[in-house]
Design an enzyme around this catalytic site. Structure first.
Site, PDB file in Angstrom:
ATOM      1  N   CYS A 124       0.806  -1.224   0.000  1.00 30.58           N
ATOM      2  CA  CYS A 124       0.000   0.000   0.000  1.00 30.58           C
ATOM      3  C   CYS A 124       0.838   1.273   0.000  1.00 30.58           C
ATOM      4  O   CYS A 124       0.314   2.361  -0.244  1.00 30.58           O
ATOM      5  CB  CYS A 124      -0.976  -0.007   1.174  1.00 30.58           C
ATOM      6  SG  CYS A 124      -2.115  -1.402   1.081  1.00 30.58           S
ATOM      7  N   HIS A 265      -3.326   7.086   2.712  1.00 34.59           N
ATOM      8  CA  HIS A 265      -3.727   5.777   2.182  1.00 34.59           C
ATOM      9  C   HIS A 265      -5.148   5.446   2.628  1.00 34.59           C
ATOM     10  O   HIS A 265      -5.469   5.478   3.814  1.00 34.59           O
ATOM     11  CB  HIS A 265      -2.749   4.708   2.664  1.00 34.59           C
ATOM     12  CG  HIS A 265      -3.211   3.316   2.369  1.00 34.59           C
ATOM     13  ND1 HIS A 265      -3.710   2.948   1.137  1.00 34.59           N
ATOM     14  CD2 HIS A 265      -3.272   2.207   3.155  1.00 34.59           C
ATOM     15  CE1 HIS A 265      -4.046   1.661   1.180  1.00 34.59           C
ATOM     16  NE2 HIS A 265      -3.806   1.199   2.384  1.00 34.59           N
ATOM     17  N   ASN A 295     -10.403   0.243  -0.312  1.00 36.08           N
ATOM     18  CA  ASN A 295      -8.944   0.234  -0.244  1.00 36.08           C
ATOM     19  C   ASN A 295      -8.392  -0.359  -1.539  1.00 36.08           C
ATOM     20  O   ASN A 295      -8.536  -1.560  -1.789  1.00 36.08           O
ATOM     21  CB  ASN A 295      -8.511  -0.600   0.972  1.00 36.08           C
ATOM     22  CG  ASN A 295      -7.005  -0.626   1.178  1.00 36.08           C
ATOM     23  OD1 ASN A 295      -6.249  -0.226   0.311  1.00 36.08           O
ATOM     24  ND2 ASN A 295      -6.582  -1.123   2.332  1.00 36.08           N
TER      25      ASN A 295
END
Ligand code: UT7
Length: 363
Positions: A124, A265, A295
């Site tokens: 990520c 994020h 996500n």
């Protein structure tokens, strides 16, 4: 963690154009509940994460297809001023194949010629690792117009029967084209803080498919999928994103209350709020699209940035903070001036696959 690096000199990398690509198919929380494969609820997903829907690529669209569309969109958005891309770095944890890297094929499909092209794996934190790498290459004069792409098809590695991960992740891609410029310009990259802690490598992992447990060894079903220990990851994400963001702001010389745009994020709204609260960044300066796309791992920061730039939420040049945390464990933060650059969105560009993977059917 290494010391933050700062671009104070005249030459730095500047964002010239942004692109984004999301697969058309949407999966809402309500649809997840209707499918009946997970013991969860719309209320739980919304309250614990902030996510309401996500996009899924399906069998006909690969990470490379998403990457190609986003990269083409960013290049077209930038127009001829930046010049043709002379390097392509693709941040992804879900490459089209374990071997070779996906980036050279994306560069070929874009018609970039024999440019250097490579994948970068930082889960990520991938986009910010790639942005830091490409920015340094511009500052050193190694390249002039790198294309920084982040693309993920997490639906290819998510266990649809795992409630710890299945409601969280979605597919998508985004890209920025950089050019050489001055650190006072809108879109200028200023400082980077990045780090890792491999002692936490088991917290976010796909156990099989690498050299430790090769796919050819016929691993158990459970080992073929992405697994995450959510609770410890949550704590580490808040800790590392806060520390990394504070470090990069200090390196830039910006007190946190001067930040006018925080794009973190997009894993969990509670994590993003905890980080921003600890730093002292006011709610009106926090931007994201977690609610709409979930996500998207490495693609989440540039997708959220492209969305916010397209909506014109900040004046060009405004102090901007990007921060991410992910598997590895890895984290990274970058400061920049809010871009004054066009954004384009594009539909994925499916390539005829020799053998599309079959989706796991859900009863
Ligand atoms: O992108 C890479 C980095 N990733 C992250 O930063 C993600 C970090 N982690 C998180 O965002 C959160 O930890 C999760 C969203 C994954 C989980 O939220 P949480 O508030 O930490 O929940 P939890 O794991 O502490 O579980 C609380 C309860 C448990 O039940 P009990 O033990 O209290 O009875 C879980 O079994 O919620 C249960 N639970 C669920 N219930 C309904 C866990 N997942 C679900 C679910 N639906 N999907």
């Amino acid at each position: 963690m290494n010391a933050p690096t700062s671009a104070r000199g005249a030459r730095t990398a500047v964002i010239a154009g942004l692109g984004a690509s999301l697969p058309p198919r949407e999966l809402t929380n309500a649809q997840i509940i209707d499918r009946g494969a997970l013991d969860t609820s719309d209320e739980w997903i919304t309250r614990r994460t902030g996510i309401r829907r996500r996009r899924l690529a399906g069998p006909g669209i690969s990470t490379g297809d998403l990457a190609t569309a986003a990269a083409r969109a960013a290049t077209e958005a930038a127009g001829p001023a930046a010049g043709p891309p002379d390097l392509l770095v693709l941040a992804t944890t879900t490459p089209d194949r374990p071997c070779p890297a996906t980036a050279p094929e994306v560069a070929h499909r874009l018609g970039l010629g024999p440019v250097p092209a490579f994948d970068l794996s930082a889960v990520c934190s991938g986009f910010l690792y790639a942005l830091a790498t490409a920015g340094a290459l511009v500052r050193s004069g190694t390249c002039r117009a790198p294309l920084v792409v982040a693309a993920e098809k997490y639906s290819a590695i998510i266990d649809p029967f795992d409630r710890d991960t299945a409601p969280l992740f979605g597919d998508g891609a985004a890209a920025v084209l950089l050019r050489a410029g001055n650190s006072t310009e809108p879109g200028a990259l200023l400082a980077t803080d990045w780090g890792s802690d491999g002692s936490g490598s088991d917290l976010i992992a796909v156990a099989a498919g690498g050299s430790r447990l090769p796919a050819a060894a016929g691993p158990d079903r459970a080992d073929r999928y992405f697994r995450m220990q959510g609770r410890p990851v949550y704590a580490q994400a808040v800790r590392h994103m806060t520390a990394s963001a504070a470090a990069v702001l200090a390196a830039t010389g910006w007190p946190p209350d001067e930040v006018r745009a925080f794009v973190g994020h997009q894993a969990n709204q509670r994590i993003l709020d905890a980080v921003a609260d600890r730093l002292g960044i006011a709610a009106q300066h926090r931007f994201g699209n977690l609610r709409e796309v979930g996500n998207t791992a490495g693609a989440s920061v540039p997708l959220a940035l492209a969305d916010a730039v397209a909506r014109g939420v900040c004046p060009p040049g405004a102090p901007t903070l990007l921060s991410a945390f992910g598997g590895g464990l890895t984290w990274a933060s970058v400061t920049l001036r809010w871009p004054d650059a066009p954004v384009r969105t594009a539909v994925p560009e499916p390539r005829a696959l020799a053998r599309a993977h079959q989706e796991v059917s859900i009863p």
